[in-house]
Design an enzyme around this catalytic site. Structure first.
Site, PDB file in Angstrom:
ATOM      1  CB  CYS A   8      -0.840   0.065   1.272  1.00 14.69           C
ATOM      2  SG  CYS A   8      -1.851  -1.363   1.562  1.00 14.69           S
ATOM      3  CB  CYS A 232      10.829  -3.396   4.358  1.00  9.35           C
ATOM      4  SG  CYS A 232      10.566  -4.462   2.934  1.00  9.35           S
ATOM      5  CG  ASP A 344      13.905 -10.066 -12.459  1.00  2.59           C
ATOM      6  OD1 ASP A 344      13.554  -8.931 -12.098  1.00  2.59           O
ATOM      7  OD2 ASP A 344      13.095 -10.945 -12.788  1.00  2.59           O
TER       8      ASP A 344
HETATM    9  S1  SF4 Z   1      12.264  -7.700   4.213  1.00  2.00           S
HETATM   10 FE1  SF4 Z   1      10.842  -8.004   5.942  1.00  2.00          FE
HETATM   11  S2  SF4 Z   1       9.259  -6.415   5.718  1.00  2.00           S
HETATM   12 FE2  SF4 Z   1      10.369  -6.548   3.767  1.00  2.00          FE
HETATM   13  S3  SF4 Z   1       9.177  -7.917   2.460  1.00  2.00           S
HETATM   14 FE3  SF4 Z   1      10.746  -9.178   3.514  1.00  2.00          FE
HETATM   15  S4  SF4 Z   1       9.800  -9.914   5.430  1.00  2.00           S
HETATM   16 FE4  SF4 Z   1       8.526  -8.235   4.592  1.00  2.00          FE
END
Ligand code: SF4
Length: 441
Positions: A8, A232, A344
């Site tokens: 989102c 993240c 990629d």
């Molecule tokens: S790094 Fe952590 S927050 Fe990011 S997509 Fe992967 S599990 Fe989800």
């Protein structure tokens, strides 16, 4: 990789004076890559005005919507999952809430709220957050309850008559950044809308921080005492747009570095190739980095069909693969008789990259060496809504050599975890790496 994650994007603006709707509209237009199924805008003009749509931002809002969405402050949302913002009328007054993230303990929270007398009209996490907020003695107290009770991730914006609140969970999983131009103040999932709106980056909302945007400027009104940053890492790997800056690190810089790291390893092994190409869009930064380091010519192998846009993002895997085939066509003359390094961002099931390798070989490529920016994905995401399951992840079933055979490549390399983290440039203890370690916080 084509839209494997449901994500989102949130946006909020306090304009000082003058209507905000057009600027908010462009704000979420620039966040469209974070979610294409639904979009919505809420403004405050003595009461909350809300319009949500299914579909793309550009195709959804009409002139009548703009006339209705009056006021000089507002919030907005793009999503692959649900209609947001959502409006709540409570003893604290009326407010609209939109968020990006995922509540892990939603069942427990719903049960507790139910027992406390709340009635629900949707199954959404947004409603859980809005109802917890309403339990506070004040808005701030309501936010603090969210921090106490919610497990998971949230970067949220709340529209009230006092201004736009923005808050980030104590790990700061999902990005949230502040911008400003004079008295105009904004908060956004990514920095890229700021350029279009003439705003400058102020800073990121800190993990565990609540800020308020209004006539007094951008004010930090609360900071959780215990935070453990876990930004993240997949934002730099895949999710965020290359023209954004996330937690101080330009996405393009990280993606270049991914390519440089891969090129260094190929140099050490004296790999002979003619061109380096991306799987667009998410492989472009990596391929450019590879090219800059190795001086192997950068050449497009695939053309993105600019009219292949969808009215919604397909959630079924077969649909995604069909979409990938429609979206990218091989530029045959560029690839015939070439030894190609194909970059990629990541491999989930291996089917999309296998199709791309096959298409290049059918078009006459002599060799296709696949290079992947992220390490092998071995776990679903718990902090946004992941469409990948353990059963689907090819890296859990095969070795790198096995995946290489499966996708029909002449060689396959992923960035190592060490190189991947170094390429982002933040300390590993400040990153969420659960996708690649399988260990959750
Ligand atoms: S790094 Fe952590 S927050 Fe990011 S997509 Fe992967 S599990 Fe989800």
């Amino acid at each position: 990789l084509l839209e494997e994650l449901e994500n989102c994007g949130v946006f909020g603006l306090w304009s000082g004076k003058g209507p905000v709707v057009e600027q908010i509209y462009y704000g979420i237009f620039k966040l469209q890559h974070r979610g294409q199924r639904y979009c919505g805008i809420a403004t405050w003009d003595g009461s909350i005005r809300l319009i949500t749509h299914a579909g793309f931002v550009r195709h959804s809002f009409s002139l009548q919507d703009f006339h209705y969405l009056t006021g000089n402050l507002g919030i907005a949302h793009v999503s692959l999952k649900e209609l947001q913002p959502m409006v709540f009328h409570s003893r604290l007054g009326s407010y609209a809430l939109a968020f990006s993230g995922n509540i892990i303990n939603r069942e427990l929270l719903r049960h507790k709220l139910f027992q406390a007398g709340h009635a629900f009209s949707t199954e959404t996490d947004t409603e859980i957050l809005g109802r917890i907020l309403s339990q506070g003695k004040t808005i701030l107290d309501g936010f603090q309850q969210i921090y106490r009770l919610v497990k998971g991730s949230f970067s949220l914006v709340v529209l009230t008559p006092r201004g736009v609140y923005a808050a980030r969970d104590i790990h700061g999983f999902k990005p949230l950044i502040l911008g400003r131009s004079g008295r105009k103040l904004a908060v956004s999932s990514e920095s890229r809308p700021f350029d279009l709106l003439g705003l400058k980056i102020v800073r990121d909302v800190r993990p565990g921080e609540i800020v308020l945007l209004n006539g007094d400027g951008i004010k930090s009104i609360w900071q959780a005492a215990e935070v453990r940053p876990a930004f993240c890492a997949f934002e730099w790997g895949y999710i965020a747009s290359v023209d954004s800056v996330i937690d101080g690190v330009p996405v393009i810089r990280a993606r270049h570095n991914f390519g440089i790291k891969l090129a260094r390893r190929d140099e050490a092994e004296n790999l002979k190739v003619d061109i380096v190409s991306p799987v667009p869009f998410s492989g472009i930064g990596c391929a450019l980095g590879y090219h800059h380091y190795s001086e192997v010519p950068y050449q497009e192998s695939f053309l993105i069909d600019r009219f292949a846009s969808r009215s919604y993002t397909p959630l079924v895997q077969e649909e995604r693969e069909k979409e990938a085939r429609i979206k990218l066509s091989v530029i045959k003359d560029n690839v015939r008789r070439q030894r190609i390094v194909l970059c990629d961002d990541s491999i989930v099931r291996g089917t999309q990259i296998r199709n791309k390798v096959l298409e290049l070989k059918r078009a006459g490529a002599r060799a296709v060496h696949v290079r992947i920016a992220c390490p092998p994905l071995i776990a679903p995401c718990r902090y946004s809504i992941s469409t990948r399951s353990y059963e689907e992840l090819v890296a859990l079933k095969y070795s790198v050599e096995g995946i290489c055979r499966l996708i029909g490549a002449d060689s396959l390399k992923y960035n190592t975890m060490e190189d991947f983290v170094e390429a982002i440039g933040l300390p590993p203890e400040k990153l969420c790496l659960s996708c690649w370690t399988g260990k959750y916080l």
